[in-house]
Design a protein around this motif. Structure first.
Motif, PDB file in Angstrom:
ATOM      1  N   PHE A   1     -16.839   8.346   8.700  1.00  0.00           N
ATOM      2  CA  PHE A   1     -16.577   7.236   9.618  1.00  0.00           C
ATOM      3  C   PHE A   1     -17.045   7.620  11.007  1.00  0.00           C
ATOM      4  CE2 PHE A   1     -12.770   8.989  11.735  1.00  0.00           C
ATOM      5  CZ  PHE A   1     -12.421   9.989  10.844  1.00  0.00           C
TER       6      PHE A   1
ATOM      7  N   TYR B   1     -12.493   1.056  -0.904  1.00  0.00           N
ATOM      8  CA  TYR B   1     -12.631  -0.407  -0.900  1.00  0.00           C
ATOM      9  C   TYR B   1     -13.271  -0.882   0.406  1.00  0.00           C
ATOM     10  CZ  TYR B   1      -9.381  -0.471  -4.865  1.00  0.00           C
ATOM     11  OH  TYR B   1      -8.779  -0.275  -6.080  1.00  0.00           O
TER      12      TYR B   1
ATOM     13  N   HIS C   1      -8.782  -4.476  -4.867  1.00  0.00           N
ATOM     14  CA  HIS C   1      -7.931  -3.651  -5.738  1.00  0.00           C
ATOM     15  C   HIS C   1      -7.595  -4.416  -7.024  1.00  0.00           C
ATOM     16  CE1 HIS C   1      -5.177  -0.451  -6.765  1.00  0.00           C
ATOM     17  NE2 HIS C   1      -4.161  -1.289  -6.866  1.00  0.00           N
TER      18      HIS C   1
ATOM     19  N   ARG D   1      -9.759   7.564  -5.263  1.00  0.00           N
ATOM     20  CA  ARG D   1     -10.504   7.775  -4.010  1.00  0.00           C
ATOM     21  C   ARG D   1     -11.754   6.914  -3.908  1.00  0.00           C
ATOM     22  NH1 ARG D   1      -8.509  13.131  -1.270  1.00  0.00           N
ATOM     23  NH2 ARG D   1      -6.728  13.534  -2.574  1.00  0.00           N
TER      24      ARG D   1
ATOM     25  N   PHE E   1       0.832  -1.207   0.000  1.00  0.00           N
ATOM     26  CA  PHE E   1       0.000   0.000   0.000  1.00  0.00           C
ATOM     27  C   PHE E   1       0.868   1.259   0.000  1.00  0.00           C
ATOM     28  CE2 PHE E   1      -2.729  -3.174   1.994  1.00  0.00           C
ATOM     29  CZ  PHE E   1      -3.980  -2.917   1.460  1.00  0.00           C
TER      30      PHE E   1
ATOM     31  N   PHE F   1     -14.381  10.726   3.475  1.00  0.00           N
ATOM     32  CA  PHE F   1     -14.036  10.082   4.741  1.00  0.00           C
ATOM     33  C   PHE F   1     -15.162  10.224   5.769  1.00  0.00           C
ATOM     34  CE2 PHE F   1      -9.970  11.217   2.723  1.00  0.00           C
ATOM     35  CZ  PHE F   1      -9.557   9.923   2.456  1.00  0.00           C
TER      36      PHE F   1
ATOM     37  N   ALA G   1      -8.933   4.863  12.894  1.00  0.00           N
ATOM     38  CA  ALA G   1      -9.809   4.492  11.777  1.00  0.00           C
ATOM     39  C   ALA G   1      -8.981   4.337  10.511  1.00  0.00           C
ATOM     40  CB  ALA G   1     -10.868   5.566  11.565  1.00  0.00           C
ATOM     41  N   VAL G   2      -9.275   3.305   9.748  1.00  0.00           N
ATOM     42  CA  VAL G   2      -8.509   3.028   8.536  1.00  0.00           C
ATOM     43  C   VAL G   2      -9.445   2.996   7.333  1.00  0.00           C
ATOM     44  CG1 VAL G   2      -7.046   1.329   7.357  1.00  0.00           C
ATOM     45  CG2 VAL G   2      -6.815   1.665   9.820  1.00  0.00           C
ATOM     46  N   PHE G   3      -9.005   3.621   6.255  1.00  0.00           N
ATOM     47  CA  PHE G   3      -9.681   3.507   4.964  1.00  0.00           C
ATOM     48  C   PHE G   3      -8.736   2.830   3.987  1.00  0.00           C
ATOM     49  CE2 PHE G   3     -12.513   6.531   6.748  1.00  0.00           C
ATOM     50  CZ  PHE G   3     -13.665   6.540   5.986  1.00  0.00           C
ATOM     51  N   PHE G   4      -9.272   1.937   3.179  1.00  0.00           N
ATOM     52  CA  PHE G   4      -8.535   1.351   2.059  1.00  0.00           C
ATOM     53  C   PHE G   4      -9.175   1.915   0.793  1.00  0.00           C
ATOM     54  CE2 PHE G   4      -8.415  -1.822   5.471  1.00  0.00           C
ATOM     55  CZ  PHE G   4      -7.048  -2.031   5.593  1.00  0.00           C
ATOM     56  N   LEU G   5      -8.359   2.475  -0.079  1.00  0.00           N
ATOM     57  CA  LEU G   5      -8.919   3.167  -1.256  1.00  0.00           C
ATOM     58  C   LEU G   5      -8.074   2.925  -2.510  1.00  0.00           C
ATOM     59  CD1 LEU G   5      -8.395   5.617   1.205  1.00  0.00           C
ATOM     60  CD2 LEU G   5     -10.358   6.477  -0.014  1.00  0.00           C
ATOM     61  N   HIS G   6      -8.707   3.206  -3.640  1.00  0.00           N
ATOM     62  CA  HIS G   6      -8.003   3.303  -4.915  1.00  0.00           C
ATOM     63  C   HIS G   6      -7.449   4.729  -5.024  1.00  0.00           C
ATOM     64  CE1 HIS G   6      -7.542   3.706  -9.329  1.00  0.00           C
ATOM     65  NE2 HIS G   6      -7.278   2.410  -9.273  1.00  0.00           N
ATOM     66  N   ALA G   7      -6.479   4.911  -5.928  1.00  0.00           N
ATOM     67  CA  ALA G   7      -5.907   6.256  -6.110  1.00  0.00           C
ATOM     68  C   ALA G   7      -6.958   7.267  -6.556  1.00  0.00           C
ATOM     69  CB  ALA G   7      -4.771   6.199  -7.133  1.00  0.00           C
TER      70      ALA G   7
ATOM     71  N   LEU H   1      -6.856  -5.669  -0.790  1.00  0.00           N
ATOM     72  CA  LEU H   1      -5.951  -5.930  -1.929  1.00  0.00           C
ATOM     73  C   LEU H   1      -6.670  -6.754  -3.009  1.00  0.00           C
ATOM     74  CD1 LEU H   1      -2.613  -6.695  -0.033  1.00  0.00           C
ATOM     75  CD2 LEU H   1      -3.077  -4.734  -1.518  1.00  0.00           C
TER      76      LEU H   1
END
Lengths: 355, 63
Positions: free
Chosen positions: A33, A51, A82, A48, A15, A31, A40-46, A79
């Protein structure tokens, strides 16, 4: 996580990692949440696209809500999403909510005094220029109160735990059912211990926080479409949300609610047999006080008192959280809240000075 | 292995010389695992676009 991340090195290297330490200028469109999270965690594509989310807090000291194993599984699932992007883009649309009231926190009148960025030399704990995430919920409540608007139930009970529907998920797993409460909405929906929740309302799930996100946006009375894996087979299920289901949750620990009611009353509903013995109906207000702050003691309350009426209401309030809801919906700042207690067989009218 | 030792030492020295973000320094995150962007999401998203990697974004107050 960055500092103790040796055990996550193999995951983190896949990442681009970003750390944000204050809420001053965050993009509230992307964001969204639970503002009471401490992490707090965000998983994202470039681009924005979100995921998924990771990070859950079901109470003031529930450190077990997040686990190393759960985080790792969420990251690996992100992942996977992604790798499937952009073919899965449509299923991810719901991961970003409706447009927020403001695009950035500093647009809230009560937060306008914060600078856009915190001076890094002032990064110590609780520096006055550092806006905390929970300040957002307080700002929203203050805004609604100032406008004399009702506080929506979904705003008072944000990011509900699936436990409010009888569905307990294992924090060590991605989204696996650990318990199903008897007679609950989850049981009626056919969920079983060991089921792996794959999607809710079409959104792929990577964590408990993702389930909370879908529930956060769900309306009372809605039926949510779920996809589960059971014994290697994917199955469709549905989860019907009964009226008032959010109100089963606990909001007393949420700092935002202290705008309405100071956190100095601890009380629990009395069991059905005791209500019967006292001549109270099944839905009557009957909260036994087991903890008091100094202000309430000074107002005449005692441990052991039974609250039987709040602001004239004698039913529909079955927890301190629901009492706070009644206060939020019906009172103004500085009001006196009329509370009737039962002590030694006699009713006694008392008052609580509200903030 | 010994043949590569100077290269490893040089890489180590370069890593040491990489300037710390002031916030990283203030937080004492002196040896974080992975490459982190501190309080600069735009830079992080730009890197994700350039590398094709996904983003992991953490909201965490100062401890």
């Amino acid at each position: 996580m960055a500092r103790r991340g040796k055990e996550f090195a193999d995951v983190l290297e896949k990442f681009v990692c970003i750390r944000i330490v204050q809420a001053n200028s965050i993009d509230l469109t992307t964001f969204q949440f639970d503002p009471m999270l401490t992490w707090a965690v965000f998983f994202l594509h470039a681009d924005r696209t979100v995921y998924g989310r990771y990070g859950t807090r079901s109470g003031p000291n529930r450190s077990g809500d997040v686990t190393d194993a759960g985080f790792r599984k969420a990251a690996l699932a992100a992942l996977e999403l992604h790798r499937g992007y952009p073919a899965n883009r449509e299923s991810l649309r719901g991961k970003i909510g409706p447009a927020p009231r403001f695009k950035t926190p500093r647009e809230y009148p009560s937060l306008a005094h914060f600078p856009a960025e915190v001076d890094v030399r002032a990064s110590e704990r609780n520096h006055p220029s550092c806006m905390h995430c929970h300040d957002l919920q307080i700002a929203e409540f203050n805004l609604l109160r100032a406008a004399k608007e009702p506080i929506p139930t979904g705003t008072l009970w944000p990011f509900p735990m699936p436990d409010a529907l009888g569905l307990s998920l294992d924090p060590e797993e991605r989204c696996t059912v650990k318990r199903v409460a008897s007679g609950s909405a989850a049981e009626h929906g056919g969920f079983q211990v060991g089921d792996e929740l794959l999607a809710l309302e079409g959104q792929p799930l990577i964590s408990v926080a993702d389930v909370q996100w879908v529930l956060h946006g769900a309306k009372d009375g809605a039926t949510l479409a779920a996809k589960v894996r059971r014994g290697g087979t994917e199955e469709s299920r549905s989860l019907s949300l009964p009226q008032g289901w959010r109100r089963n949750g606990d909001i007393t620990w949420r700092q935002g609610t202290w705008v309405f009611f100071r956190p100095d009353l601890r009380a629990d509903p009395v069991p059905a047999e005791e209500r019967k013995r006292l001549g109270l109906g099944a839905d009557a207000v009957a909260l036994r006080i087991h903890g008091l702050g100094a202000a309430l003691e000074a107002a005449g309350f005692r441990t052991g008192d039974l609250v039987v009426a709040v602001a004239g209401r004698r039913s529909g309030i079955d927890s301190v959280s629901q009492l706070i809801e009644a206060v939020a919906q019906t009172t103004r700042p500085g009001d006196k809240l009329a509370v009737t207690i039962l002590r030694d067989g006699k009713e006694l009218p008392l008052e609580i000075a509200l903030p | 292995m010994i043949r590569f030792a100077p290269v490893l030492l040089l890489l180590g020295a370069l890593a040491q010389d990489k300037p710390l973000h002031p916030l990283q320094e203030a937080l004492s995150d002196l040896d974080p695992e992975g490459e982190w962007h501190y309080n600069n999401p735009d830079a992080g998203f730009a890197e994700a676009k350039a590398t094709g990697k996904p983003v992991l974004l953490v909201f965490r107050c100062t401890p």
